[in-house]
Design a protein around this motif. Structure first.
Motif, short mmCIF file in Angstrom:
data_model
loop_
_atom_site.label_atom_id
_atom_site.label_comp_id
_atom_site.label_asym_id
_atom_site.label_seq_id
_atom_site.Cartn_x
_atom_site.Cartn_y
_atom_site.Cartn_z
N GLU A 1 1.07 5.41 0.46
CA GLU A 1 0.20 6.38 0.27
C GLU A 1 -0.13 7.18 1.29
O GLU A 1 -0.54 8.56 0.88
CB GLU A 1 -1.14 5.52 -0.09
N SER B 1 0.21 10.62 -8.84
CA SER B 1 0.46 10.59 -7.44
C SER B 1 2.14 11.13 -7.02
O SER B 1 2.32 11.02 -5.92
CB SER B 1 0.57 9.01 -7.17
N ARG C 1 2.28 10.05 0.78
CA ARG C 1 2.19 10.94 -0.33
C ARG C 1 0.87 11.94 0.06
O ARG C 1 1.20 13.21 -0.34
CB ARG C 1 1.44 9.89 -1.46
N THR D 1 -3.91 7.95 -5.85
CA THR D 1 -4.34 6.62 -5.65
C THR D 1 -3.43 5.86 -7.09
O THR D 1 -3.46 4.72 -6.97
CB THR D 1 -5.57 6.26 -5.52
#
Length: 347
Positions: free
Chosen positions: A313, A247, A316, A170
């Motif tokens: 995100e 990340s 990811r 994050t």
């Protein structure tokens, strides 16, 4: 079985020194085999990684000069006959020299940790390949370079890093890890980050490692106006904590053996964007699944892939989970079982 590892010195802090120590410790502590470390050069420096007390040491104490190479060959032949190993494993240029010149008739393996075309003194390799029973490479891409050897195997390095929970992915933070040297090409990464920063100004890049290019890289960071955005931290004693706070892992190396930083970051669930250099990244990254593998000359695609992961995100997380699944292949027991099988086969 008595297994002797032969290396010029073990006092460096590189990946080879670390993985060799870990492999010797594994064999000494998890099997019934006798493990011996033989170092060639005289070197009083402390070892950076802890060797198991069950590993026996032999020091040849040869002066570290080219003029002393005949002495190294003579002393090695004398001591290896005394040790009488079942298997002897050699590394690097000095190891190639000793393997090619030894009068010892026992079973021999040459283990390489860098891509052939970027290894030192490869003119020693043809004779070495005729003498050893097997050459062991880290990657499939490097294997073809040893076609003259009797036998070539691909056995990757393992990682002892364990991560109970995946990184949250994050934070607006990317990480790069490695020695600050020409081969890792962090200058290219800093240059590309100057472009990435313009598109996604809220993100930062933290680089961990040390080396001869640190001062020039710091000057580059300052010249590009990236102070506080790109930070050179030097070495860290807890790289796992840094992966977990990141990340993405970024890699712009010109060449790799088997990049442990990719394996470690995937263990922590951190996706990777790397150039397809010879040869390691292509063995580890399935493009679009557990990271992105970028054609080596395509800076534009590298920037685009990094930016796309910054914006997604969910992607990811999906890539991070796929990476954690992939790294089960690089657990110590899995990798060392391949070595034990090879030892038995060549005997």
């Amino acid at each position: 079985m008595r297994i002797v590892y032969v290396i010029e010195r073990l006092s460096g802090t590189g990946g080879l020194q670390r993985i060799l120590t870990e492999k010797m410790n594994y064999l000494a502590e998890h099997t019934a085999h006798e493990v011996v470390l033989m170092t060639v050069w005289h070197d009083d420096r402390a070892l950076p990684y802890t060797i198991s007390p069950q590993v026996r040491r032999i020091r040849l104490n040869v002066p570290p000069t080219l003029l002393a190479l005949p002495l190294a060959i003579s002393r090695f032949n004398r001591y290896i006959k005394r040790a009488n190993p079942d298997v002897t494993i050699f590394f690097r240029a000095v190891g190639a020299l000793l393997a090619g010149c030894t009068t010892w008739e026992g079973k021999k393996i040459f283990e390489t940790h860098s891509a052939f075309q970027h290894s030192n003194h490869t003119w020693l390799y043809p004779r070495m390949m005729r003498k050893v029973d097997a050459v062991v490479c880290l990657t499939q891409g490097d294997k073809a370079n040893y076609h003259a050897a009797r036998r070539v195997e691909v056995i990757p390095n393992f990682t002892t890093m364990q991560c109970a929970e995946a990184a949250p992915l994050t934070l607006k933070r990317c990480i790069a890890v490695g020695r600050l040297c020409k081969e890792k090409d962090f200058g290219r990464l800093i240059r590309l980050w100057g472009i990435i920063r313009q598109e996604r100004p809220g993100w930062t890049l933290d680089i961990y490692g040390d080396g001869e290019e640190r001062d020039s890289l710091q000057r580059q960071v300052t010249a590009q106006g990236l102070t506080g955005i790109v930070t050179l931290h030097g070495n860290t004693s807890d790289v796992k904590a840094e992966y977990i706070k990141s990340s993405m892992l970024l890699m712009t190396s010109r060449t790799e053996g088997m990049p442990m930083t990719i394996i470690e970051s995937m263990t922590c669930g951190v996706p990777v964007v790397a150039f397809d250099c010879p040869y390691g990244p292509s063995d580890l990254i399935r493009d679009g699944e557990n990271g992105y593998l970028i054609p080596y000359d395509d800076d534009k695609m590298f920037v685009s892939r990094v930016v796309s992961l910054m914006d997604d995100e969910k992607m990811r997380r999906n890539m991070g989970q796929m990476g954690r699944t992939k790294t089960k292949e690089y657990a110590p027991a899995s990798v060392m079982s391949q070595w034990l099988k090879l030892f038995q086969q060549i005997r």
